[in-house]
Design a protein around this motif. Structure first.
Motif, short mmCIF file in Angstrom:
data_model
loop_
_atom_site.label_atom_id
_atom_site.label_comp_id
_atom_site.label_asym_id
_atom_site.label_seq_id
_atom_site.Cartn_x
_atom_site.Cartn_y
_atom_site.Cartn_z
N GLU A 128 5.21 -1.56 2.19
CA GLU A 128 6.36 -0.66 2.23
C GLU A 128 7.22 -0.75 0.97
O GLU A 128 8.21 -0.03 0.86
CB GLU A 128 7.23 -0.99 3.46
CG GLU A 128 8.07 -2.25 3.33
CD GLU A 128 7.30 -3.56 3.43
OE1 GLU A 128 7.89 -4.60 3.09
OE2 GLU A 128 6.13 -3.57 3.83
N LEU A 129 6.86 -1.59 0.02
CA LEU A 129 7.66 -1.82 -1.17
C LEU A 129 7.86 -0.53 -1.96
O LEU A 129 6.92 0.24 -2.18
CB LEU A 129 7.00 -2.87 -2.06
CG LEU A 129 7.81 -3.31 -3.27
CD1 LEU A 129 9.10 -3.99 -2.85
CD2 LEU A 129 6.98 -4.26 -4.12
N GLY A 169 12.36 4.32 -6.15
CA GLY A 169 11.80 5.56 -5.65
C GLY A 169 10.34 5.78 -6.00
O GLY A 169 9.80 6.86 -5.78
N HIS A 170 9.69 4.78 -6.56
CA HIS A 170 8.28 4.91 -6.95
C HIS A 170 7.43 3.87 -6.26
O HIS A 170 7.87 2.77 -5.97
CB HIS A 170 8.13 4.78 -8.47
CG HIS A 170 8.84 5.83 -9.24
ND1 HIS A 170 8.39 7.12 -9.31
CD2 HIS A 170 9.98 5.79 -9.96
CE1 HIS A 170 9.22 7.83 -10.05
NE2 HIS A 170 10.20 7.04 -10.45
N ASP A 171 6.19 4.21 -6.06
CA ASP A 171 5.22 3.31 -5.45
C ASP A 171 4.66 2.37 -6.52
O ASP A 171 3.99 2.84 -7.46
CB ASP A 171 4.10 4.16 -4.83
CG ASP A 171 3.02 3.35 -4.19
OD1 ASP A 171 3.27 2.17 -3.89
OD2 ASP A 171 1.94 3.91 -3.98
N PRO A 172 4.90 1.07 -6.44
CA PRO A 172 4.39 0.15 -7.48
C PRO A 172 2.87 0.09 -7.53
O PRO A 172 2.30 -0.20 -8.58
CB PRO A 172 4.99 -1.21 -7.10
CG PRO A 172 5.37 -1.09 -5.68
CD PRO A 172 5.65 0.35 -5.41
N HIS A 173 2.19 0.41 -6.41
CA HIS A 173 0.72 0.39 -6.42
C HIS A 173 0.18 1.42 -7.40
O HIS A 173 -0.79 1.18 -8.11
CB HIS A 173 0.17 0.67 -5.02
CG HIS A 173 0.84 -0.12 -3.96
ND1 HIS A 173 1.67 0.45 -3.03
CD2 HIS A 173 0.83 -1.44 -3.69
CE1 HIS A 173 2.13 -0.49 -2.22
NE2 HIS A 173 1.64 -1.65 -2.61
N SER A 174 0.82 2.58 -7.45
CA SER A 174 0.38 3.65 -8.37
C SER A 174 0.54 3.22 -9.82
O SER A 174 -0.34 3.46 -10.65
CB SER A 174 1.17 4.93 -8.12
OG SER A 174 0.96 5.38 -6.81
N TRP A 175 1.66 2.59 -10.13
CA TRP A 175 1.89 2.14 -11.51
C TRP A 175 0.89 1.06 -11.90
O TRP A 175 0.39 1.05 -13.03
CB TRP A 175 3.32 1.62 -11.67
CG TRP A 175 4.34 2.70 -11.61
CD1 TRP A 175 5.16 3.00 -10.56
CD2 TRP A 175 4.62 3.64 -12.64
NE1 TRP A 175 5.94 4.08 -10.89
CE2 TRP A 175 5.64 4.50 -12.16
CE3 TRP A 175 4.13 3.87 -13.91
CZ2 TRP A 175 6.16 5.55 -12.91
CZ3 TRP A 175 4.65 4.91 -14.66
CH2 TRP A 175 5.65 5.73 -14.16
#
Length: 88
Positions: A54-55, A59-65
């Protein structure tokens, strides 16, 4: 992504990270270092998906980065490896 898949990927990426870390220290080649960076990002991404799905950071998903970082390092590593092998 299921918890089992995230755990499996964490194990696979961690194994590859250790292998490329060893190659990086043994051969001191930049393409091995970039592969190590890629697998480090993938390990972090899998660990976050497993333990903190859920992190949200600003406002951004750290998994995507982290996946973008891994893809970028992988492309750079592959290009450097090809360039080294194709040298005249």
């Amino acid at each position: 992504m299921t918890q089992h898949l995230a755990l499996f990927l964490l194990i696979v990426f961690s194994t590859h990270l250790l292998i490329f870390l060893r190659l990086t220290f043994r051969h001191r080649r930049i393409h091995f270092l970039l592969a190590t960076v890629a697998f480090s990002a993938l390990v972090l991404s899998s660990a976050l998906r497993l333990w903190r799905p859920e992190l949200d950071l600003a406002g951004h998903d750290p998994h995507s980065w982290l996946r973008f970082t891994a893809w970028s390092a992988t492309v750079a590593s592959a290009l450097l490896f090809i360039r080294q092998k194709v040298k005249p």
